[in-house]
Design a protein around this motif. Structure first.
Motif, PDB file in Angstrom:
ATOM      1  N   VAL A  97     -27.982 -11.697   6.360  1.00  0.00           N
ATOM      2  CA  VAL A  97     -29.079 -10.841   6.817  1.00  0.00           C
ATOM      3  C   VAL A  97     -28.626  -9.393   6.908  1.00  0.00           C
ATOM      4  N   HIS A  98     -27.432  -9.167   7.420  1.00  0.00           N
ATOM      5  CA  HIS A  98     -26.925  -7.795   7.501  1.00  0.00           C
ATOM      6  C   HIS A  98     -26.764  -7.180   6.112  1.00  0.00           C
ATOM      7  N   ILE A  99     -26.264  -7.957   5.176  1.00  0.00           N
ATOM      8  CA  ILE A  99     -26.121  -7.460   3.807  1.00  0.00           C
ATOM      9  C   ILE A  99     -27.475  -7.098   3.229  1.00  0.00           C
ATOM     10  N   LEU A 100     -28.470  -7.950   3.464  1.00  0.00           N
ATOM     11  CA  LEU A 100     -29.817  -7.690   2.967  1.00  0.00           C
ATOM     12  C   LEU A 100     -30.368  -6.391   3.558  1.00  0.00           C
ATOM     13  N   ILE A 101     -30.215  -6.207   4.853  1.00  0.00           N
ATOM     14  CA  ILE A 101     -30.715  -4.999   5.513  1.00  0.00           C
ATOM     15  C   ILE A 101     -30.017  -3.755   4.973  1.00  0.00           C
ATOM     16  N   GLU A 102     -28.705  -3.820   4.833  1.00  0.00           N
ATOM     17  CA  GLU A 102     -27.947  -2.651   4.399  1.00  0.00           C
ATOM     18  C   GLU A 102     -28.243  -2.288   2.948  1.00  0.00           C
ATOM     19  N   LEU A 103     -28.359  -3.273   2.083  1.00  0.00           N
ATOM     20  CA  LEU A 103     -28.720  -2.981   0.690  1.00  0.00           C
ATOM     21  C   LEU A 103     -30.120  -2.381   0.602  1.00  0.00           C
ATOM     22  N   THR A 104     -31.050  -2.922   1.375  1.00  0.00           N
ATOM     23  CA  THR A 104     -32.414  -2.391   1.370  1.00  0.00           C
ATOM     24  C   THR A 104     -32.436  -0.949   1.850  1.00  0.00           C
ATOM     25  N   ALA A 105     -31.726  -0.680   2.959  1.00  0.00           N
ATOM     26  CA  ALA A 105     -31.663   0.683   3.482  1.00  0.00           C
ATOM     27  C   ALA A 105     -31.045   1.630   2.458  1.00  0.00           C
ATOM     28  N   GLY A 106     -29.999   1.173   1.778  1.00  0.00           N
ATOM     29  CA  GLY A 106     -29.359   2.014   0.775  1.00  0.00           C
ATOM     30  C   GLY A 106     -30.280   2.384  -0.364  1.00  0.00           C
ATOM     31  N   TRP A 107     -31.006   1.402  -0.912  1.00  0.00           N
ATOM     32  CA  TRP A 107     -31.901   1.679  -2.029  1.00  0.00           C
ATOM     33  C   TRP A 107     -33.078   2.562  -1.617  1.00  0.00           C
ATOM     34  N   ILE A 108     -33.601   2.355  -0.410  1.00  0.00           N
ATOM     35  CA  ILE A 108     -34.715   3.184   0.049  1.00  0.00           C
ATOM     36  C   ILE A 108     -34.264   4.627   0.242  1.00  0.00           C
ATOM     37  N   LEU A 109     -33.105   4.829   0.858  1.00  0.00           N
ATOM     38  CA  LEU A 109     -32.601   6.179   1.064  1.00  0.00           C
ATOM     39  C   LEU A 109     -32.289   6.863  -0.261  1.00  0.00           C
ATOM     40  N   LEU A 110     -31.740   6.107  -1.208  1.00  0.00           N
ATOM     41  CA  LEU A 110     -31.451   6.692  -2.518  1.00  0.00           C
ATOM     42  C   LEU A 110     -32.738   7.093  -3.229  1.00  0.00           C
ATOM     43  N   PHE A 111     -33.753   6.253  -3.117  1.00  0.00           N
ATOM     44  CA  PHE A 111     -35.049   6.570  -3.699  1.00  0.00           C
ATOM     45  C   PHE A 111     -35.624   7.840  -3.070  1.00  0.00           C
ATOM     46  N   LEU A 112     -35.573   7.917  -1.748  1.00  0.00           N
ATOM     47  CA  LEU A 112     -36.108   9.095  -1.058  1.00  0.00           C
ATOM     48  C   LEU A 112     -35.332  10.358  -1.421  1.00  0.00           C
ATOM     49  N   SER A 113     -34.017  10.211  -1.647  1.00  0.00           N
ATOM     50  CA  SER A 113     -33.212  11.382  -1.993  1.00  0.00           C
ATOM     51  C   SER A 113     -33.640  11.991  -3.318  1.00  0.00           C
ATOM     52  N   HIS A 114     -34.226  11.185  -4.202  1.00  0.00           N
ATOM     53  CA  HIS A 114     -34.702  11.690  -5.493  1.00  0.00           C
ATOM     54  C   HIS A 114     -36.089  12.310  -5.392  1.00  0.00           C
ATOM     55  N   ARG A 115     -36.735  12.093  -4.259  1.00  0.00           N
ATOM     56  CA  ARG A 115     -38.085  12.633  -4.099  1.00  0.00           C
ATOM     57  C   ARG A 115     -38.100  14.016  -3.463  1.00  0.00           C
ATOM     58  N   VAL A 116     -37.027  14.380  -2.780  1.00  0.00           N
ATOM     59  CA  VAL A 116     -36.999  15.689  -2.132  1.00  0.00           C
ATOM     60  C   VAL A 116     -36.346  16.707  -3.044  1.00  0.00           C
ATOM     61  N   GLY A 117     -36.720  17.937  -2.855  1.00  0.00           N
ATOM     62  CA  GLY A 117     -36.159  19.013  -3.652  1.00  0.00           C
ATOM     63  C   GLY A 117     -34.909  19.564  -2.997  1.00  0.00           C
ATOM     64  N   GLY A 118     -34.952  20.843  -2.700  1.00  0.00           N
ATOM     65  CA  GLY A 118     -33.785  21.469  -2.095  1.00  0.00           C
ATOM     66  C   GLY A 118     -33.566  21.031  -0.666  1.00  0.00           C
ATOM     67  N   GLY A 119     -34.608  20.506  -0.019  1.00  0.00           N
ATOM     68  CA  GLY A 119     -34.471  20.024   1.349  1.00  0.00           C
ATOM     69  C   GLY A 119     -34.585  21.135   2.356  1.00  0.00           C
ATOM     70  N   VAL A 120     -34.056  20.915   3.536  1.00  0.00           N
ATOM     71  CA  VAL A 120     -34.188  21.869   4.631  1.00  0.00           C
ATOM     72  C   VAL A 120     -32.936  22.711   4.734  1.00  0.00           C
ATOM     73  N   SER A 121     -33.049  23.766   5.485  1.00  0.00           N
ATOM     74  CA  SER A 121     -31.859  24.570   5.800  1.00  0.00           C
ATOM     75  C   SER A 121     -31.131  23.880   6.925  1.00  0.00           C
ATOM     76  N   THR A 122     -30.018  23.233   6.612  1.00  0.00           N
ATOM     77  CA  THR A 122     -29.350  22.360   7.585  1.00  0.00           C
ATOM     78  C   THR A 122     -28.668  23.125   8.695  1.00  0.00           C
ATOM     79  N   THR A 123     -28.497  24.450   8.559  1.00  0.00           N
ATOM     80  CA  THR A 123     -27.795  25.209   9.592  1.00  0.00           C
ATOM     81  C   THR A 123     -28.747  25.728  10.656  1.00  0.00           C
ATOM     82  N   SER A 124     -30.042  25.469  10.511  1.00  0.00           N
ATOM     83  CA  SER A 124     -30.992  25.951  11.485  1.00  0.00           C
ATOM     84  C   SER A 124     -30.946  25.115  12.741  1.00  0.00           C
ATOM     85  N   GLY A 125     -31.264  25.710  13.875  1.00  0.00           N
ATOM     86  CA  GLY A 125     -31.327  24.980  15.139  1.00  0.00           C
ATOM     87  C   GLY A 125     -30.007  24.663  15.754  1.00  0.00           C
ATOM     88  N   THR A 126     -28.954  25.474  15.490  1.00  0.00           N
ATOM     89  CA  THR A 126     -27.625  25.205  16.065  1.00  0.00           C
ATOM     90  C   THR A 126     -27.596  25.536  17.543  1.00  0.00           C
TER      91      THR A 126
END
Length: 219
Positions: free
Chosen positions: A190-219
């Motif tokens: 079950v843990h393997i299933l969850i982790e593989l699913t999370a990995g593929w979803i995050l990888l998919f989402l990473s291809h949908r965003v462009g430059g993303g946010v300014s990560t240094t904001s809000g320090t």
């Protein structure tokens, strides 16, 4: 300071990963002996085992995940994420460690449904569908999503090694049954299933965003 902190996290992370590889030759003989005697069946800890041996085993069992988390946090520092965002990722990482080996079970149909969902995301990635809508995200950057995906792919791979190897003995079912590791096998699956699913979803989402946010904001 970020560079120094990131460097220290990487060194510590590599150390934990190295222990997860080399420590098996120190820890596993005692673990296998407890299984042979029936004292450590079903994932229990024998009562007559010294405390330091239990701590050593737990440190080894979690070492790869801890090391990978430290390296991931180091990479986030190098990205220049804000302190609040970094703290949030650290808390999420600690929560993951807390439930990394929590007992879980699921019927076979769940594996079929979730496997189908993973297949859909994989096909979409292969068809390059995400790149047709490279919209920027106001919440998270592409690199952050990629780091999350790689983290879960790596942890799932590590769990698979234990599942097929000398922790669950999936390739030697007679040993799994003899050592009463069926419940542990379900937990790992079950843990393997969850982790593989999370990995593929995050990888998919990473291809949908462009430059993303300014990560240094809000320090």
């Amino acid at each position: 300071m970020r560079r120094i902190g990131g460097g220290l996290l990487i060194i510590l992370g590599i150390g934990f990963v190295a222990w997860s590889i080399g420590g098996r030759y120190v820890v596993l003989p005692g673990f296998l002996e407890s299984l042979e005697s029936g004292a450590g069946s079903a994932g229990t800890v024998p009562e007559d085992v010294e405390t330091w041996r239990v701590v050593r085993f737990l440190l080894w069992a979690y070492s790869f995940k801890i090391g990978l988390l430290l390296i991931t946090l180091a990479m986030l520092l190098r990205l220049g994420v804000s302190r609040k965002r970094f703290a949030s990722y650290a808390v999420m990482g600690l929560f993951y460690l807390a439930v990394a080996y929590a007992p879980m079970a699921a019927p076979g149909i769940v594996f079929g449904i979730v496997g189908t969902i993973m297949a859909v995301f994989i096909v979409l990635l292969m068809m390059d569908v995400p790149s047709r809508r490279p919209a920027g995200s106001p919440f998270v950057s592409r690199r952050e999503l990629q780091l999350g995906a790689y983290f879960f792919f790596a942890t799932a791979t590590h769990m698979l090694c234990g599942f097929f190897g000398t922790r669950i003995f999936a390739l030697e079912p007679e040993k799994m049954i003899a050592y009463e590791l069926q419940e542990d096998a379900m937990t790992f699956a079950v843990h393997i299933l969850i982790e593989l699913t999370a990995g593929w979803i995050l990888l998919f989402l990473s291809h949908r965003v462009g430059g993303g946010v300014s990560t240094t904001s809000g320090t």
